[in-house]
Each structure stands twice: as structure tokens, then as C-alpha cells.
Design a protein around this motif. Structure first.
Motif, mmCIF file in Angstrom:
data_model
loop_
_atom_site.group_PDB
_atom_site.id
_atom_site.type_symbol
_atom_site.label_atom_id
_atom_site.label_comp_id
_atom_site.label_asym_id
_atom_site.label_seq_id
_atom_site.Cartn_x
_atom_site.Cartn_y
_atom_site.Cartn_z
ATOM 1 N N VAL A 277 0.876 -1.295 -0.114
ATOM 2 C CA VAL A 277 0.081 0.039 -0.015
ATOM 3 C C VAL A 277 0.945 1.244 0.055
ATOM 4 C CG1 VAL A 277 -1.594 1.319 1.446
ATOM 5 C CG2 VAL A 277 -1.881 -1.092 1.097
ATOM 6 N N VAL B 126 -4.996 4.266 4.159
ATOM 7 C CA VAL B 126 -5.265 2.964 4.422
ATOM 8 C C VAL B 126 -5.910 2.551 5.801
ATOM 9 C CG1 VAL B 126 -2.754 2.732 5.236
ATOM 10 C CG2 VAL B 126 -4.087 0.807 4.599
ATOM 11 N N SER C 228 -6.873 2.199 0.630
ATOM 12 C CA SER C 228 -7.247 0.498 0.827
ATOM 13 C C SER C 228 -7.715 0.006 2.296
ATOM 14 C CB SER C 228 -5.657 0.076 0.864
ATOM 15 O OG SER C 228 -5.290 0.259 -0.537
ATOM 16 N N ARG D 167 -9.427 -6.804 -3.726
ATOM 17 C CA ARG D 167 -8.104 -6.894 -4.397
ATOM 18 C C ARG D 167 -7.512 -8.267 -3.929
ATOM 19 N NH1 ARG D 167 -10.130 -4.006 -7.490
ATOM 20 N NH2 ARG D 167 -9.476 -1.966 -7.919
ATOM 21 N N ARG E 211 -8.164 -7.716 1.237
ATOM 22 C CA ARG E 211 -7.777 -6.369 0.989
ATOM 23 C C ARG E 211 -8.839 -5.761 -0.156
ATOM 24 N NH1 ARG E 211 -4.322 -4.040 -2.953
ATOM 25 N NH2 ARG E 211 -3.468 -6.015 -3.587
ATOM 26 N N GLN F 62 -10.301 -1.952 -1.908
ATOM 27 C CA GLN F 62 -9.824 -0.676 -2.336
ATOM 28 C C GLN F 62 -11.232 0.025 -2.602
ATOM 29 O OE1 GLN F 62 -7.427 -0.359 -5.878
ATOM 30 N NE2 GLN F 62 -6.585 1.665 -5.376
#
Length: 304
Positions: free
Chosen positions: A92, A157, A186, A237, A299, A301
Motif C-alpha cells: 500500500v 489505508v 485501501s 483486491r 484487502r 480498495q
């Protein structure tokens, strides 16, 4: 209020092991051993004690009690989950990072090492004190996942590790993650999986007054995370579900590599420490837990 009886746990493991044998994973001799072991357990039921009850705790109460020993070596879940989460964070871009339900600052420390400006939020003052000591440059705030004390669109993030299993509804929490993230930001999430399929066993700890308490520990379907995340503009992701090591317990009835001997049986009138029960039926415990996921790591986004 829950009531946990040691014989109920042991017979439950035997039942799952027998179902796996019924599905073809084990042979006739294994089945005969399990049935004989069940008869022996029933004959010895009085030796196991009556178990006990526990009142539900808030996350702040439970983790306040647990804080001092949370980072103790030998926690198999942390040993497996940690590297997987860190691998996702490593990719990230550096920016402002929020560790939501930061606990002792395990992932906040890694984010700081990567160069992020770190914010941590947790409901437990005891956990926050440990995180501040671990990451002196971070900013750590008391707060709840469903109402994060962070302004809109100020974070690049978010990581939330092993905490969503305790919330009753994922949707308001994911809405908070979407609110504080900048477009394109993220979100890395990890959560424990139920020890036995979809059965999330409650975490039993001492409450503030020293009496037994428990924290709900839900085991969710992957579709539940998606249902909370996708309508908010999150895109997947990465997703993985690491499996439990095999054997689940070694000859001492502990996870392989665990530090120290098996814990002693719990005092009469209290919920059983299940790790003190595994040595009584290690073959059934290993058969019951084999091939089950230990955690789930995502993960996401946020759409730009």
C-alpha cells in the motif's frame, strides 16, 4: 449469559470427528475408538466437573482483562494472521494509516516502520496504553468501530485485525471505513474463523470484578463481508483463508509450538479452559479441527 460444560465440549468434538469418519476421512478402527472414548467420557462425567456460566462483556472489558498477556508468544492465530496482514500492508502506498481496533499496536508498529503517519483507535484504555508504548510517534484515540473519532476522507489505508468477529453488524463498521478513507484508499481486514466451521466459540476471560465473562466471537461467511463492503464502493483486491496447522494439537494437547505446559483445569463452577480438555481426547480433537480455516484476510480498495 452462557453456560459451558466440559463434557459438552468433549462430546461435541467426538461428534464432529465421527461425522468426518462417516464422510470417509477415517476408518472403522477410528470409529470404534471414538465410540469407546465416548463411553469412557460418559462414565467419567463426574470427574470433569459441572462447568460454569459467564456474563457477556463489552470489548473494552474483555480486552482490558486480556491486554497484559495478549502479545504472549505461542498465540497460533497471531503467528499465522500477522504475516498475511503485513504482506497486504506492504503493497500500500505510504500515507496516513488508521489501525482500527488497534489493540496493542501490532500492525500500527509495522505501519510506522513502513513510514506511515499512524492513527490507532481502540475501545480498551489498557490496550491503547500498550500501543502508545510500542509506537510513540503514533496518535492513539479511545473509540468504537461504529463511530471512529476520525474526520471524513483523511486516511489512505485502514487496517482492522481480528476485531469484526465481535461486532453484531458489519454494515455500520464498513460504512465508517468508507467514510474516513480517501477515494482510492485501501482497507485490510482480518478476522478469525470459527474453530469448528461456522461455530465461533466465545472468548472467556475474567471480567472487571474477577468473575468469568465472555466476548462474542462470530464466525462469518465470506458473503457477509462482501454484502457490507461492495455497496459502499469497495472492490476486492485480495482474499485468503489460511488453514489450521495439522495436527491441531500435539501430544500435550496444545497447538504445535505453543509455549508452556497445558493449562490446569478450570476451578469448579467456572467455564472450562478448552485447552486443558484436549489432552483427554487428542485424536478426536485433531480429527474435528482438521481442514478448517483459521482466519480470513481481505484487502479492499475504495473506488476513486
Amino acid at each position: 449469559m452462557i453456560h459451558q460444560h466440559p463434557l459438552a465440549y468433549l462430546l461435541g468434538l467426538e461428534g464432529v470427528a465421527l461425522l468426518r469418519a462417516f464422510a470417509g476421512r477415517h476408518d472403522e478402527a477410528f470409529v470404534a475408538d471414538r465410540l469407546a472414548e465416548i463411553r469412557s467420557l460418559l462414565d467419567r462425567a463426574g470427574e470433569l466437573g459441572p462447568g460454569g456460566s459467564a456474563m457477556e462483556l463489552t470489548s473494552a472489558e474483555a480486552y482490558g482483562s486480556w491486554a497484559a498477556g495478549y502479545d504472549r508468544p505461542g498465540n497460533q492465530l497471531l503467528d499465522i494472521e500477522g504475516p498475511l496482514v503485513r504482506a497486504q500492508l506492504d503493497g500500500v502506498p505510504v500515507g496516513v494509516a488508521l489501525d482500527a481496533a488497534c489493540g496493542t499496536g501490532r500492525h500500527a508498529a509495522h505501519l510506522a516502520e513502513l513510514g506511515h503517519t499512524v492513527i490507532g483507535v481502540d475501545s480498551s484504555p489498557e490496550m491503547l496504553a500498550l500501543a502508545r508504548a510500542k509506537v510513540p510517534a503514533g496518535r492513539f484515540l479511545l473509540g468504537e468501530l461504529a463511530s471512529l473519532p476520525v474526520p471524513d476522507a483523511t486516511v489512505d489505508v485502514v487496517v482492522c485485525a481480528l476485531a469484526l468477529a465481535h461486532v453484531p453488524d458489519l454494515r455500520p463498521v464498513f460504512a465508517e471505513f468508507a467514510r474516513v478513507l480517501r477515494p482510492g484508499g485501501s482497507l485490510v481486514v482480518s478476522d478469525p474463523r470459527g474453530r469448528l466451521g461456522d461455530t465461533g466459540l466465545p472468548i472467556v476471560v475474567a471480567g472487571p470484578d474477577g468473575s468469568p465473562g465472555y466476548l462474542a466471537n462470530r464466525s462469518r461467511l465470506a458473503s457477509e463481508y462482501l454484502a457490507a463492503a461492495l455497496p459502499l464502493g469497495f472492490e476486492v483486491r485480495h482474499c485468503e483463508e489460511p488453514m489450521r496447522p495439522s495436527p491441531f494439537v500435539d501430544g500435550d494437547g496444545l497447538p504445535p509450538g505453543a509455549a508452556g505446559p497445558p493449562p490446569p483445569p478450570s476451578p469448579p463452577g467456572t467455564p472450562p479452559n478448552i485447552w486443558s480438555l484436549h489432552p483427554l481426547i487428542p485424536d478426536a480433537a485433531n480429527a474435528a479441527y482438521e481442514g478448517s480455516p483459521m482466519a480470513i484476510v481481505w484487502r479492499f480498495q475504495l473506488a476513486s
